[in-house]
Scaffold this motif. Structure first.
Motif, mmCIF file in Angstrom:
data_model
loop_
_atom_site.group_PDB
_atom_site.id
_atom_site.type_symbol
_atom_site.label_atom_id
_atom_site.label_comp_id
_atom_site.label_asym_id
_atom_site.label_seq_id
_atom_site.Cartn_x
_atom_site.Cartn_y
_atom_site.Cartn_z
ATOM 1 N N ALA A 333 -11.759 73.684 27.128
ATOM 2 C CA ALA A 333 -13.102 73.163 27.399
ATOM 3 C C ALA A 333 -13.099 72.180 28.573
ATOM 4 O O ALA A 333 -14.018 72.175 29.402
ATOM 5 C CB ALA A 333 -13.652 72.489 26.148
ATOM 6 N N ALA A 334 -12.067 71.336 28.648
ATOM 7 C CA ALA A 334 -11.991 70.375 29.747
ATOM 8 C C ALA A 334 -11.925 71.087 31.092
ATOM 9 O O ALA A 334 -12.624 70.705 32.047
ATOM 10 C CB ALA A 334 -10.781 69.470 29.563
ATOM 11 N N VAL A 335 -11.105 72.116 31.192
ATOM 12 C CA VAL A 335 -10.982 72.863 32.442
ATOM 13 C C VAL A 335 -12.299 73.546 32.781
ATOM 14 O O VAL A 335 -12.681 73.655 33.961
ATOM 15 C CB VAL A 335 -9.814 73.862 32.361
ATOM 16 N N MET A 336 -13.024 73.993 31.773
ATOM 17 C CA MET A 336 -14.348 74.570 32.008
ATOM 18 C C MET A 336 -15.299 73.535 32.614
ATOM 19 O O MET A 336 -16.096 73.842 33.501
ATOM 20 C CB MET A 336 -14.924 75.109 30.695
ATOM 21 N N VAL A 337 -15.218 72.293 32.146
ATOM 22 C CA VAL A 337 -16.069 71.224 32.670
ATOM 23 C C VAL A 337 -15.697 70.901 34.109
ATOM 24 O O VAL A 337 -16.572 70.668 34.961
ATOM 25 C CB VAL A 337 -15.941 69.959 31.794
ATOM 26 N N GLY A 338 -14.404 70.858 34.414
ATOM 27 C CA GLY A 338 -13.945 70.577 35.764
ATOM 28 C C GLY A 338 -13.516 69.129 35.936
ATOM 29 O O GLY A 338 -14.078 68.218 35.329
ATOM 30 N N LYS A 339 -12.514 68.926 36.786
ATOM 31 C CA LYS A 339 -11.941 67.597 36.983
ATOM 32 C C LYS A 339 -12.972 66.585 37.471
ATOM 33 O O LYS A 339 -13.061 65.468 36.960
ATOM 34 C CB LYS A 339 -10.791 67.650 37.990
ATOM 35 N N SER A 340 -13.723 66.961 38.490
ATOM 36 C CA SER A 340 -14.643 66.011 39.112
ATOM 37 C C SER A 340 -15.687 65.520 38.119
ATOM 38 O O SER A 340 -15.944 64.306 38.026
ATOM 39 C CB SER A 340 -15.329 66.661 40.318
#
Length: 559
Positions: A333-340
């Motif tokens: 889920a975190a990677v789906m949201v994106g780092k920025s």
């Protein structure tokens, strides 16, 4: 006398007066400011007792809890330095209040933070204040006041802390779970840690316990261990040496001066960033394969914590996966949201990362909390492995208990941060406290929408209703309607080598199904302990505090 001689005499007298005033002014400046400044000498734990005239030392202001219960005070004592002895009534408050011992071990905690007001301004016993902040006029006035021998008093400080709650939190700190709920690994009872209780609607800290604590009243005791002995060791000196050698570091306020791995409590940041940005919703689901394993940039995550669900139960939504504390799903889920986007939301709460350093505004200095420290910038940039690990609360995360409290409280305040604070007000000596209004609350700041906050509350209630927090007896059925999240920060070793967390709110505004309860969250309770096993082992302490101390009215009324 001839006129010219009269003029000459007047000129000489004027010159003499100018020189006298100049020299006197310089001596005043040197004695009051320069000798106490960082340029004249280091501001340390001692000062020149020749400056201390007992008759001229102000009576230091007292410190009270929110209900006017006395916590710290000064009394005249001929045997004490400068003729005043500082006393503290309750060791449970020592890490927060600190201690005032300018002729011994210095000034710490709230005693230091509010020293100027407590000490009645710049005095011989106050920590020197830079000239740029005080001005020479304040020093001259202080000397004139001393010369007049007028009694002087510091202001009294009233805190948001509640002695009844503080003492109960301390008393329950080492409670063990009921038999069969959590088996404590050997050696984990009595571990160092902290518990914070905050009102999420105002930011007022009701309790801040750091364990183990110390006895500030003994530390500032200047009576001799052996009167008449040649070495002149005081009771405070002997005790201070004991504190310095204690491996559990009791002088440390762990609620604000430690930052540790948060574990799954920080899955909440992924939920907040995902829900509020619109990338994720509570209904976002994962099939069995995606919830069980996740490979990103060559690294596989396999710890899913999923119960034995039948295939027909999939896809499973993020609310249920939060309740089960599925690491794989939240890495994905975190990677789906994106780092920025994820970093943007973390920074809103005061999290630091790389060279972007943020600090929490608070009465006392707070150690920074980190997504990752500067030395890990390259690792963060090179791929998504560290980011995915961060998404479920591991990676390089280091979080202070107060930072976690700010996040939980904002969820309980419908997405608004009410800055945490300890100061309620100052009251002048001899003035009735009831006649002085409380300080204005710090300005609030919105960090997420009301909808997002309610959705995260739903997930927290699901943890208690059927997830990792439901192992606690009465948790799901208690009328206090608690919502929470377990956290077990992995230190790379088997249990009990973990950082242990339970972060909670009560009563929640929505239940596990997203249905409004008609309640407004009144308290956040955050428990953090070092190497104390699984996070859910601490949930029974929070439930006891809610039911018996914080929300007994809900228990009495059945909710």
């Amino acid at each position: 006398m001839p006129a010219d001689m009269t003029v000459t005499a007047r000129r000489l007298m004027t010159l003499f007066m100018v020189v006298f005033l100049f020299v006197s002014g310089w001596l005043v400046y040197w004695q009051v400011f320069w000798r106490g400044s960082s340029q004249g000498q280091a501001v340390a734990v001692a000062y020149d007792q020749r400056q201390c005239v007992a008759a001229n030392v102000p009576q230091r202001g007292s410190i009270y809890d929110r209900n006017g219960v006395l916590l710290a005070y000064s009394v005249k004592d001929p045997s004490a330095p400068c003729g005043w002895a500082r006393h503290y009534t309750d060791p449970a408050f020592s890490p927060v209040l600190g201690y005032y011992d300018p002729t011994g071990y210095g000034i710490t905690g709230l005693e230091l933070a509010y020293n100027t007001r407590l000490s009645g301004g710049l005095t011989s016993t106050a920590a020197p204040t830079p000239v740029s902040q005080q001005g020479i006029g304040a020093g001259v006035q202080a000397i004139l006041t001393n010369a007049e021998h007028q009694p002087r008093y510091g202001d009294d400080l009233y805190l948001t802390l509640d002695k009844t709650v503080q003492d109960q939190v301390y008393a329950h700190f080492n409670d063990t779970p009921p038999s069969g709920i959590c088996t404590y690994p050997v050696g984990t009872v009595g571990q160092p840690g902290s518990i914070i209780v905050e009102d999420p609607q105002t930011g007022a800290i009701t309790a801040m316990v750091s364990y183990p604590t110390f006895n500030a009243d003994l530390l500032v005791n200047h009576h001799l261990v052996n009167p008449g002995s040649a070495n002149g060791e005081t009771l405070g000196q002997r005790y201070f040496q004991q504190l310095l050698t204690d491996p559990n570091k009791p002088l440390l306020n762990r609620a604000i001066q430690t930052a540790v791995v948060p574990g799954s409590t920080f899955k909440m940041m992924t939920l907040i960033a995902g829900f509020d940005s619109g990338v994720l919703t509570p209904q976002t689901g994962f099939d069995k394969a995606d919830a069980s394993t996740y490979t990103v940039d060559g690294h596989s995550f396999v710890t899913n914590n999923l119960p034995d669900l039948p295939d027909s139960a999939f896809p499973v939504d993020l609310i249920h996966l939060f309740a089960y504390s599925d690491n794989v799903a939240y890495a994905r889920a975190a990677v789906m949201v994106g780092k920025s986007t994820w970093l943007d939301y973390a920074a809103r709460f005061g999290m630091s990362y790389g060279d972007q350093i943020h600090t929490l505004p608070f009465d006392l200095p707070v150690i920074p909390s980190w997504v990752y420290q500067p030395q890990f910038q390259q690792q963060w940039n090179q791929d998504n492995v560290l980011f995915a690990d961060t998404g479920y609360g591991q990676g390089r995360l280091l979080v202070s208990p107060l930072m976690d409290t700010v996040m939980i409280a904002a969820i309980g305040a419908d997405g608004v941060i009410h800055p945490p604070h300890l100061r309620l007000k100052f009251v002048a000596h001899g003035v009735a406290a009831t006649s002085v209004p409380n300080d204005p609350l710090p300005a609030p700041r919105r960090v997420m929408s009301v909808q997002t906050a309610r959705e995260v509350q739903q997930a927290m209630r699901a943890v208690v209703s059927y997830g990792t927090g439901s192992l606690s007896p009465r948790a799901s059925s208690s009328p206090v309607l608690e919502g929470g999240k377990t956290g077990t920060g992995d230190l790379g070793f088997p249990l009990p080598d973990t950082q242990t967390w339970w972060s909670s709110l009560a009563p929640v505004a929505v239940d596990e199904n997203g249905v409004a309860t008609g309640k407004t969250p009144r308290y956040a309770v955050i428990i953090q302990k070092d190497r104390a096993g699984e996070g859910f082992c601490q949930s029974t302490i929070a439930l006891t505090l809610y039911e018996q101390v914080l929300l007994p009215d809900l228990v009495a009324s059945g909710g």
